[in-house]
Scaffold this active site. Structure first.
Site, mmCIF file in Angstrom:
data_model
loop_
_atom_site.group_PDB
_atom_site.id
_atom_site.type_symbol
_atom_site.label_atom_id
_atom_site.label_comp_id
_atom_site.label_asym_id
_atom_site.label_seq_id
_atom_site.Cartn_x
_atom_site.Cartn_y
_atom_site.Cartn_z
ATOM 1 C CD1 TRP A 190 -2.606 1.687 0.508
ATOM 2 C CD2 TRP A 190 -1.948 1.902 2.637
ATOM 3 N NE1 TRP A 190 -3.288 2.752 1.062
ATOM 4 C CE2 TRP A 190 -2.908 2.906 2.366
ATOM 5 C CE3 TRP A 190 -1.389 1.846 3.914
ATOM 6 C CZ2 TRP A 190 -3.307 3.842 3.315
ATOM 7 C CZ3 TRP A 190 -1.798 2.760 4.864
ATOM 8 C CH2 TRP A 190 -2.747 3.750 4.561
ATOM 9 C CG ASP A 271 -1.904 -2.354 7.518
ATOM 10 O OD1 ASP A 271 -3.014 -2.284 8.078
ATOM 11 O OD2 ASP A 271 -1.549 -1.577 6.603
ATOM 12 C CE LYS A 307 -10.018 -0.585 4.233
ATOM 13 N NZ LYS A 307 -9.127 0.592 4.352
HETATM 14 N N1 PLA Z 1 -3.570 -0.386 5.436
HETATM 15 C C1 PLA Z 1 -3.869 -0.851 4.225
HETATM 16 C C2 PLA Z 1 -3.175 -2.058 3.716
HETATM 17 C C3 PLA Z 1 -4.834 -0.180 3.453
HETATM 18 O O1 PLA Z 1 -5.123 -0.660 2.247
HETATM 19 C C4 PLA Z 1 -5.471 0.960 3.959
HETATM 20 C C5 PLA Z 1 -6.476 1.713 3.146
HETATM 21 C C6 PLA Z 1 -5.128 1.373 5.247
HETATM 22 C C7 PLA Z 1 -4.163 0.670 5.957
HETATM 23 C C8 PLA Z 1 -5.703 2.569 5.917
HETATM 24 O O2 PLA Z 1 -7.030 2.723 5.934
HETATM 25 P P1 PLA Z 1 -7.748 3.647 7.021
HETATM 26 O O3 PLA Z 1 -6.779 4.648 7.485
HETATM 27 O O4 PLA Z 1 -8.903 4.215 6.332
HETATM 28 O O5 PLA Z 1 -8.124 2.715 8.102
HETATM 29 N N2 PLA Z 1 -6.322 1.682 1.769
HETATM 30 C C9 PLA Z 1 -7.310 2.271 0.851
HETATM 31 C C10 PLA Z 1 -7.571 3.731 1.110
HETATM 32 C C11 PLA Z 1 -8.629 1.536 0.971
HETATM 33 C C12 PLA Z 1 -6.372 4.611 1.203
HETATM 34 O O6 PLA Z 1 -5.441 4.531 0.379
HETATM 35 O O7 PLA Z 1 -6.353 5.413 2.134
HETATM 36 C C13 PLA Z 1 -6.786 2.051 -0.574
HETATM 37 O O8 PLA Z 1 -7.502 2.404 -1.516
HETATM 38 O O9 PLA Z 1 -5.688 1.486 -0.733
#
Ligand code: PLA
Length: 462
Positions: A190, A271, A307
């Site tokens: 991510w 995570d 989510k």
């Molecule tokens: N960790 C991972 C692996 C994630 O994919 C995301 C969110 C988070 C943490 C953090 O989410 P939160 O802070 O809302 O709890 N990833 C998303 C959104 C869904 C983003 O980038 O913020 C994504 O589209 O990858």
């Protein structure tokens, strides 16, 4: 008021040109300016400023601040909103939509909110560590309510600002108590992981994870890189539904990963942003974390309810540190609180109450599980339909079955940057440039259109 006064006085140090020195900072090529005037009352403030002081008075003090690039994920939603085409599809951010492509508020969330209204809850500050009922519920959900670690009070849990804020808090703890220790993150991961550790000034490097040749896990590469990391490194692992690849280790592979981490005295750092959302089962999706915890390993786990409860904007999550003794857990928690206090003081209450109410009420809890199964099920149906359409439309014989092997809300299509750009520019399909699409933002009705776009981009763009 005090800040205003000091700002004005520090800007007034005359003469600016001779009073400042430009030092080329080797951190990302920024220019730092320090005030060298002997009697300047604010030399520190000016040294940390990254904006040149040598500007005419009628020019903005912020002239030196350049435009930041759009966020690779959230920036996609901004571009999507600006597109007027009716066929447009937003498969960028991982946010669940209904078959009608509308945002979805879970029924159990509405019920929990009604309960809160009936009770007339107040808006007092929470303690720094968050809502006690939430912290208990979240650790129970992660480790299993009957986990001996919970009874033995070996888990330090602090409510965080969703997954991101919880990761950031853990990063701050690492920076403070493990100076120089490295965090190993998967390649790819991510995108925000890198930002989080950069901003927390925690060094990181990557371990191999995705193998483009097999469109699967590079397990040997991963093991070799985790082995090669300096003893006592932090190994960041996605608890389930790896983002962006959708490829998770098998239970046997998790055991081997745990073996190597234990051998090297590394600290696992999970995570968990998709518990329940990957398989539809909360317990199954926490099995990786529980396997490590059952070995008596100390570990970090960041959790998010964005989510699985659809609480994206409520910013509700937690950081859990599983410790070898209750005494350690008490000390770790005290330091997490100490880090949180100057950052944001204490966390928001609304989402914490929703989670505590849903998890704490057997009827709501079972309703939540059904709704989660429904959401996870819809994503699985879309995944299958997309695969069928791809195999049907693509006459080249290319094997698209990897899409069926991926899990969670994303599919890593294998499209490169130029192909992903074609998806957006020609087909109005908004996605991240690494080839990731969010299946949670796709409907069954749009699968055929998407398959056409993918086949065209894959075969006609290099
Ligand atoms: N960790 C991972 C692996 C994630 O994919 C995301 C969110 C988070 C943490 C953090 O989410 P939160 O802070 O809302 O709890 N990833 C998303 C959104 C869904 C983003 O980038 O913020 C994504 O589209 O990858």
């Amino acid at each position: 008021m005090h800040m205003m006064a000091s700002t004005i006085r520090s800007f007034a140090c005359p003469p600016l040109a001779s009073a400042s020195v430009s030092v080329r900072d080797n951190f990302k090529g920024r220019t730092r300016i320090g005030c060298l005037q002997e009697r300047c009352p604010f030399p520190q403030a000016m040294q940390f400023g990254r904006v040149s002081m040598n500007v005419a008075v009628n020019v903005s003090r912020f002239e030196g601040i350049t435009m930041a690039p759009p966020d690779p994920i959230l920036g996609v939603s901004e571009a999507f909103r600006a597109d007027k085409d009716e066929t447009k599809l937003n498969l960028g951010v991982g946010a669940y939509r209904t078959e009608e492509l509308q945002p979805y508020v879970l029924q159990v969330v509405k019920k929990a909110e009604n309960l809160m209204l009936e009770r007339g809850e107040n808006k007092e500050y929470l303690p720094i560590e968050g809502l006690a009922a939430f912290n208990k519920a979240t650790a129970d959900l992660l480790l299993g309510a009957d986990n001996p670690l919970i009874k033995q009070e070996k888990v330090a849990t602090v409510q965080g600002l969703s997954g991101t804020g919880s990761l950031r808090l853990a990063a701050a703890l690492i920076e403070r108590y493990f100076p120089g220790a490295k965090v190993l993150i998967s390649a790819p991961t991510w995108g925000n992981h890198k930002n989080i550790f950069n901003d927390a000034k925690v060094p990181w490097s990557e371990y191999r994870y995705y193998d483009p040749k097999t469109v699967g896990l590079d397990f040997d590469g991963m093991i070799a890189d985790v082995k090669a990391a300096p003893c006592g490194s932090f190994i960041l692992l996605h608890g389930c539904a790896h983002n962006p690849t959708g490829i998770d280790p098998t239970p046997e592979q998790w055991e081997k990963i745990a073996d190597v981490i234990q051998e090297k005295n590394h600290i696992p750092f999970f995570d968990v942003a998709y518990q329940g959302f990957a398989s539809g089962s909360l317990d199954a999706d926490a099995s990786s974390v529980r396997l490590f915890a059952a070995r008596g390993m100390e570990l970090f786990v960041a959790q998010s309810y964005s989510k699985n409860l659809g609480l994206y904007a409520e910013r509700i999550g937690a950081i859990n540190v599983v410790c070898s003794s209750s005494d350690t857990a008490v000390r770790v928690k005290s330091q997490l609180k100490r880090l949180a206090r100057p950052m944001y003081s204490n966390p928001p209450v609304h989402g914490a109450r929703i989670v505590a109410n849903v998890v704490g009420d057997p009827v709501l809890f079972s309703e939540w599980k059904s709704e989660m199964e429904l959401m996870a099920g819809r994503i699985k149906d879309v995944r299958k339909r997309l695969y069928d359409n791809l195999s049907g439309n693509d006459k080249s014989g290319k094997d698209w079955s990897f899409i069926l092997r991926q899990i969670g809300m994303f599919s890593f299509t294998g499209l490169n940057k130029a192909q992903s750009e074609n998806m957006t520019n020609k087909w109005h399909v908004y996605m991240t440039k690494d080839g990731r699409i969010s299946l949670a933002g796709l409907s069954l009705a749009k699968c055929e259109y998407l398959a056409d776009a993918i086949v065209d981009s894959y075969h006609n763009v290099n």
